[in-house]
Motif scaffolding. Sequence first.
Motif, PDB file in Angstrom:
ATOM      1  N   THR A 109       5.710  -8.443   1.411  1.00 31.58           N
ATOM      2  CA  THR A 109       4.286  -8.178   1.619  1.00 31.58           C
ATOM      3  C   THR A 109       3.633  -9.413   2.235  1.00 31.58           C
ATOM      4  OG1 THR A 109       3.483  -9.068  -0.502  1.00 31.58           O
ATOM      5  CG2 THR A 109       4.358  -6.802  -0.502  1.00 31.58           C
ATOM      6  N   ASP A 110       2.329  -9.312   2.519  1.00 33.06           N
ATOM      7  CA  ASP A 110       1.592 -10.469   3.053  1.00 33.06           C
ATOM      8  C   ASP A 110       1.509 -11.601   2.041  1.00 33.06           C
ATOM      9  OD1 ASP A 110       1.214  -9.096   5.385  1.00 33.06           O
ATOM     10  OD2 ASP A 110      -0.823  -8.421   4.896  1.00 33.06           O
TER      11      ASP A 110
ATOM     12  N   ASN B  66      -5.383   5.292  -7.575  1.00 32.06           N
ATOM     13  CA  ASN B  66      -4.776   4.598  -6.438  1.00 32.06           C
ATOM     14  C   ASN B  66      -3.668   3.635  -6.838  1.00 32.06           C
ATOM     15  OD1 ASN B  66      -6.479   5.807  -4.488  1.00 32.06           O
ATOM     16  ND2 ASN B  66      -8.128   4.386  -5.060  1.00 32.06           N
TER      17      ASN B  66
ATOM     18  N   TYR C   9      -3.541 -13.779  -5.407  1.00 35.40           N
ATOM     19  CA  TYR C   9      -3.666 -12.460  -4.806  1.00 35.40           C
ATOM     20  C   TYR C   9      -3.906 -11.414  -5.898  1.00 35.40           C
ATOM     21  CZ  TYR C   9      -1.632 -14.378  -0.511  1.00 35.40           C
ATOM     22  OH  TYR C   9      -1.380 -15.121   0.621  1.00 35.40           O
TER      23      TYR C   9
ATOM     24  N   ALA D 244      -2.620  -7.552  -6.309  1.00 30.24           N
ATOM     25  CA  ALA D 244      -1.688  -6.571  -5.735  1.00 30.24           C
ATOM     26  C   ALA D 244      -2.003  -5.191  -6.306  1.00 30.24           C
ATOM     27  CB  ALA D 244      -0.255  -6.958  -6.050  1.00 30.24           C
ATOM     28  N   ARG D 245      -2.072  -4.206  -5.434  1.00 29.98           N
ATOM     29  CA  ARG D 245      -2.210  -2.809  -5.875  1.00 29.98           C
ATOM     30  C   ARG D 245      -0.827  -2.179  -5.856  1.00 29.98           C
ATOM     31  NH1 ARG D 245      -3.057   2.053  -3.156  1.00 29.98           N
ATOM     32  NH2 ARG D 245      -3.520   0.991  -1.177  1.00 29.98           N
TER      33      ARG D 245
ATOM     34  N   VAL E 150       4.344  -2.262  -4.070  1.00 31.30           N
ATOM     35  CA  VAL E 150       3.037  -2.825  -3.707  1.00 31.30           C
ATOM     36  C   VAL E 150       2.500  -2.078  -2.500  1.00 31.30           C
ATOM     37  CG1 VAL E 150       1.816  -4.862  -2.886  1.00 31.30           C
ATOM     38  CG2 VAL E 150       3.565  -5.091  -4.670  1.00 31.30           C
ATOM     39  N   GLN E 151       1.325  -1.484  -2.651  1.00 25.28           N
ATOM     40  CA  GLN E 151       0.681  -0.753  -1.561  1.00 25.28           C
ATOM     41  C   GLN E 151      -0.215  -1.648  -0.720  1.00 25.28           C
ATOM     42  OE1 GLN E 151       1.548   2.503  -1.151  1.00 25.28           O
ATOM     43  NE2 GLN E 151       2.889   2.214  -2.917  1.00 25.28           N
ATOM     44  N   GLN E 152      -0.790  -2.683  -1.348  1.00 22.54           N
ATOM     45  CA  GLN E 152      -1.711  -3.562  -0.629  1.00 22.54           C
ATOM     46  C   GLN E 152      -1.912  -4.827  -1.437  1.00 22.54           C
ATOM     47  OE1 GLN E 152      -5.260  -1.473   0.465  1.00 22.54           O
ATOM     48  NE2 GLN E 152      -6.074  -3.124   1.757  1.00 22.54           N
ATOM     49  N   VAL E 153      -2.153  -5.951  -0.740  1.00 22.69           N
ATOM     50  CA  VAL E 153      -2.476  -7.196  -1.417  1.00 22.69           C
ATOM     51  C   VAL E 153      -3.815  -7.706  -0.888  1.00 22.69           C
ATOM     52  CG1 VAL E 153      -0.104  -7.861  -1.929  1.00 22.69           C
ATOM     53  CG2 VAL E 153      -1.138  -8.559   0.245  1.00 22.69           C
ATOM     54  N   TYR E 154      -4.558  -8.362  -1.767  1.00 21.30           N
ATOM     55  CA  TYR E 154      -5.883  -8.871  -1.426  1.00 21.30           C
ATOM     56  C   TYR E 154      -5.948 -10.340  -1.817  1.00 21.30           C
ATOM     57  CZ  TYR E 154      -6.683  -3.830  -2.025  1.00 21.30           C
ATOM     58  OH  TYR E 154      -6.587  -2.447  -1.977  1.00 21.30           O
TER      59      TYR E 154
END
Length: 317
Positions: A241-242, A259, A274, A276-277, A283-287
Amino acid sequence: MISKQVIATLGALALCIGFSDIAVAQQSRAEEIQERNAREGRPAEQPRNPRSRRSQQDAVRQPSAEENLTHAQTALAALGASCTATEAKLLGETPEKTKVYEVVCATGPGYVIQASTPPTGEDCLLLDSASRLTRERDPAAPTGTLCTLPANQNLIAVLADYATRAGVACTVNEGMAIGKGADDSIFYEVGCDGTDGYRLSRKGDVVTKTSCLQLASAGYTCRFSTKAEQVADLQKLLAGTDAAACAPTDLRYMGGNANGEFIEAKCATEGQGYIARVKEGLVQQVYPCATAQQIGGGCKLTPAPAAAPAPASGGRL
């Protein structure tokens, strides 16, 4: 989120087996006759009459393995236990002359059962866990009634089966029962080899799971899981992931919705973190924490840097 009321009840095991100490009748009628003859001066080998000889023979006769199995299965059926008995050992009798058996089941845990009306008993896993919890409180406490037949020493295998039913994909290497719910569901904890463990809830054949990371967010600490295992799990999730460059040193379960679940990762790099979702184990997305203030209140382990002060407003005099 997990109810704090539910979490607070864990650790106090309300497992009532319905009977106390088992009094095993060891002295046979033949021994009684011999002692009485000795007191009265009669030879031990000479019964007083033929009827006494028949009573002696009846007294020393033990039930067959088939009889024990039949009687134990009848008691299990009356108890409502989902156990097909494959072996039964007569442990003895209570002071009320009720027979007590240890039973091996074709699947699942075995039982210790008292063939009273109605019968009472408990499975071997719950008996073992009750004993362990008692000794946690007092190491010198008696162990209580435990299963001893070799086929009933399969407690980790039983827990692994429950975990599989709940969808847990790990190698279970530790575990125990930890309590009962108001709806007669039974709670267990299982530890996994090198990864986070779970709390399981079983009612009948239905088993559900809650990760120990999620339980930690409600203040509950699992016996068989460590923070290091949870951090290692998160690092594996972040790979590809990012946030792959993040080497997590701490983490926090933030909650979940349709979600997915949200987990905060604190990275080894100072000031980096981060959210993580995660959904279905991916992991679908990291913020980045620097821009994640709107997600669940933002990061707590790695607070976002303070915003630069706004420039002074100018104006004409």
